[in-house]
Design a protein around this motif. Structure first.
Motif, PDB file in Angstrom:
ATOM      1  N   GLU A 161       0.823  -1.208   0.000  1.00 59.16           N
ATOM      2  CA  GLU A 161       0.000   0.000   0.000  1.00 59.16           C
ATOM      3  C   GLU A 161       0.855   1.255   0.000  1.00 59.16           C
ATOM      4  N   VAL A 162       2.095   1.124   0.450  1.00 59.90           N
ATOM      5  CA  VAL A 162       3.039   2.249   0.505  1.00 59.90           C
ATOM      6  C   VAL A 162       4.337   1.782  -0.128  1.00 59.90           C
ATOM      7  N   MET A 163       4.985   2.709  -0.853  1.00 57.08           N
ATOM      8  CA  MET A 163       6.292   2.379  -1.426  1.00 57.08           C
ATOM      9  C   MET A 163       7.350   3.317  -0.864  1.00 57.08           C
ATOM     10  N   GLY A 211      26.751  11.304   2.693  1.00 52.96           N
ATOM     11  CA  GLY A 211      25.815  10.654   3.601  1.00 52.96           C
ATOM     12  C   GLY A 211      24.733   9.883   2.868  1.00 52.96           C
ATOM     13  N   ARG A 212      23.821   9.362   3.628  1.00 52.29           N
ATOM     14  CA  ARG A 212      22.730   8.581   3.058  1.00 52.29           C
ATOM     15  C   ARG A 212      21.722   9.476   2.354  1.00 52.29           C
ATOM     16  N   PRO A 213      21.161   9.001   1.258  1.00 51.71           N
ATOM     17  CA  PRO A 213      20.111   9.798   0.612  1.00 51.71           C
ATOM     18  C   PRO A 213      18.846   9.773   1.457  1.00 51.71           C
ATOM     19  N   LYS A 214      18.057  10.827   1.372  1.00 50.63           N
ATOM     20  CA  LYS A 214      16.778  10.842   2.069  1.00 50.63           C
ATOM     21  C   LYS A 214      15.853   9.833   1.405  1.00 50.63           C
ATOM     22  N   VAL A 215      14.983   9.250   2.193  1.00 53.35           N
ATOM     23  CA  VAL A 215      14.065   8.243   1.688  1.00 53.35           C
ATOM     24  C   VAL A 215      12.647   8.793   1.768  1.00 53.35           C
ATOM     25  N   LEU A 216      11.938   8.710   0.656  1.00 48.78           N
ATOM     26  CA  LEU A 216      10.548   9.162   0.612  1.00 48.78           C
ATOM     27  C   LEU A 216       9.608   7.968   0.681  1.00 48.78           C
ATOM     28  N   PHE A 217       8.458   8.197   1.277  1.00 48.97           N
ATOM     29  CA  PHE A 217       7.398   7.204   1.337  1.00 48.97           C
ATOM     30  C   PHE A 217       6.180   7.807   0.661  1.00 48.97           C
ATOM     31  N   SER A 218       5.505   7.006  -0.171  1.00 49.86           N
ATOM     32  CA  SER A 218       4.297   7.486  -0.830  1.00 49.86           C
ATOM     33  C   SER A 218       3.335   6.331  -1.000  1.00 49.86           C
TER      34      SER A 218
END
Length: 103
Positions: free
Chosen positions: A75-77, A89-96
């Motif tokens: 339901e979310v990716m 550093g680490r890339p930001k992670v998006l949730f949608s």
């Protein structure tokens, strides 16, 4: 002998009731309050976990637990946000939300 039949009838009724109760969670798809809150929040667009923490005031680990179960249900990716410039550093992670049309 009559008492044995009555007991057997009660036991059968109890077994049927417990079987029905055990099957309900499998048949019904339910969300926790946290999952519903996250789905409503993500309906407004993709967000990072830090943005969700700021809006909801819920600890990061609790939010991630809810997101993890929504990801497992498809339901979310989750995907990385690539910066225009080279950054460390680490890339930001998006949730949608997952588009139902894509499935």
């Amino acid at each position: 002998m009559t008492s044995n039949l009555v007991m057997t009838g009660r036991m059968i009724k109890t077994t049927i009731e417990s079987t029905n109760m055990a099957e309900k969670p499998v048949l019904e798809k339910s969300h926790s309050k946290l999952e519903i809150t996250l789905l409503e929040l993500l309906a407004g667009g993709a967000m990072t976990r830090d943005q969700m923490v700021a809006k909801l005031g819920i600890p990061r680990t609790t939010i991630y637990d809810g997101l993890r179960s929504l990801i497992q249900r498809n339901e979310v990716m989750k995907y990385p946000l690539h910066a225009q410039e080279m950054s460390r550093g680490r890339p930001k992670v998006l949730f949608s939300l997952v588009d139902q049309e894509d499935q």
